[in-house]
Write a protein that holds these residues in place. Structure first.
Motif, PDB file in Angstrom:
ATOM      1  N   THR A  18       0.847  -1.189   0.000  1.00  0.00           N
ATOM      2  CA  THR A  18       0.000   0.000   0.000  1.00  0.00           C
ATOM      3  C   THR A  18       0.884   1.240   0.000  1.00  0.00           C
ATOM      4  O   THR A  18       2.019   1.208   0.483  1.00  0.00           O
ATOM      5  CB  THR A  18      -0.935   0.044   1.226  1.00  0.00           C
ATOM      6  OG1 THR A  18      -0.138   0.165   2.410  1.00  0.00           O
ATOM      7  CG2 THR A  18      -1.819  -1.193   1.315  1.00  0.00           C
ATOM      8  N   GLY A  82      -4.593  -3.437  -0.839  1.00  0.00           N
ATOM      9  CA  GLY A  82      -3.361  -4.208  -0.729  1.00  0.00           C
ATOM     10  C   GLY A  82      -3.532  -5.690  -0.966  1.00  0.00           C
ATOM     11  O   GLY A  82      -2.550  -6.433  -0.921  1.00  0.00           O
ATOM     12  N   CYS A  87      -3.953  -4.542  -6.648  1.00  0.00           N
ATOM     13  CA  CYS A  87      -2.937  -4.207  -5.639  1.00  0.00           C
ATOM     14  C   CYS A  87      -1.805  -5.231  -5.589  1.00  0.00           C
ATOM     15  O   CYS A  87      -0.667  -4.895  -5.291  1.00  0.00           O
ATOM     16  CB  CYS A  87      -3.579  -4.077  -4.259  1.00  0.00           C
ATOM     17  SG  CYS A  87      -4.656  -2.641  -4.109  1.00  0.00           S
TER      18      CYS A  87
END
Length: 161
Positions: A18, A82, A87
């Protein structure tokens, strides 16, 4: 063209997932977070990142694109989940990474034409397509000038590293 698909390499396992888990780049992370949260990429494009090898430029570029495109990111924030395919780097539909290894501007212009030729995003899908150009310093001044000529007049969000 270099793929940014998920890999089990040590570098990818240690990379932050992230934007907010990045350490040591608070000013740029704050700036990018504001751009993402307020949907300002079209007003702040392109983004140039410069630094020594291993300083996190490619990681910041990938996280910026992934955070913007994360389908689970709450509107008005830059907090990507994330864990989704975007992600984790498994969905690269709207992220094209290219490493300039002395490549000529025509190759990059063709890459941009490919991006332009992609179907427009459907309603509910991400509004942006990211081109991450890594190692732009490998381009000669003539190649860079030609590339910038091609780029003028486009609405593409580019991240140059």
């Amino acid at each position: 063209m270099t793929s940014i698909a998920h890999s089990d390499s040590l570098a990818n396992r240690k990379r932050p997932r992230t934007l907010h888990s990045v350490r040591g780049h608070s000013t740029i992370v704050t700036t990018i977070s504001l751009v993402i949260a307020n949907d300002l990429w079209s007003q702040h494009s392109p983004l140039f990142l410069q630094g020594s090898p291993g300083s996190g430029k490619t990681t910041l570029a990938l996280l910026s694109a992934r955070a913007t495109l994360c389908p689970n990111r709450p509107i008005g924030t830059s907090d990507n989940c994330g864990v989704c395919d975007t992600c984790m780097g498994r969905d690269t539909t709207n992220i094209i990474q290219y490493t300039c290894t002395g490549a000529d501007a025509d190759a990059i212009a063709n890459l941009i034409d490919i991006g332009r030729g992609q179907p427009l995003p459907k309603e509910g899908s991400p509004r942006y397509r990211f081109f991450i150009l890594d190692e732009v310093s490998n381009m000669s001044n003539q190649q860079l000038s030609k590339f910038l000529e091609v780029l003028e007049g486009t609405n593409l969000s580019l991240i140059h590293i």
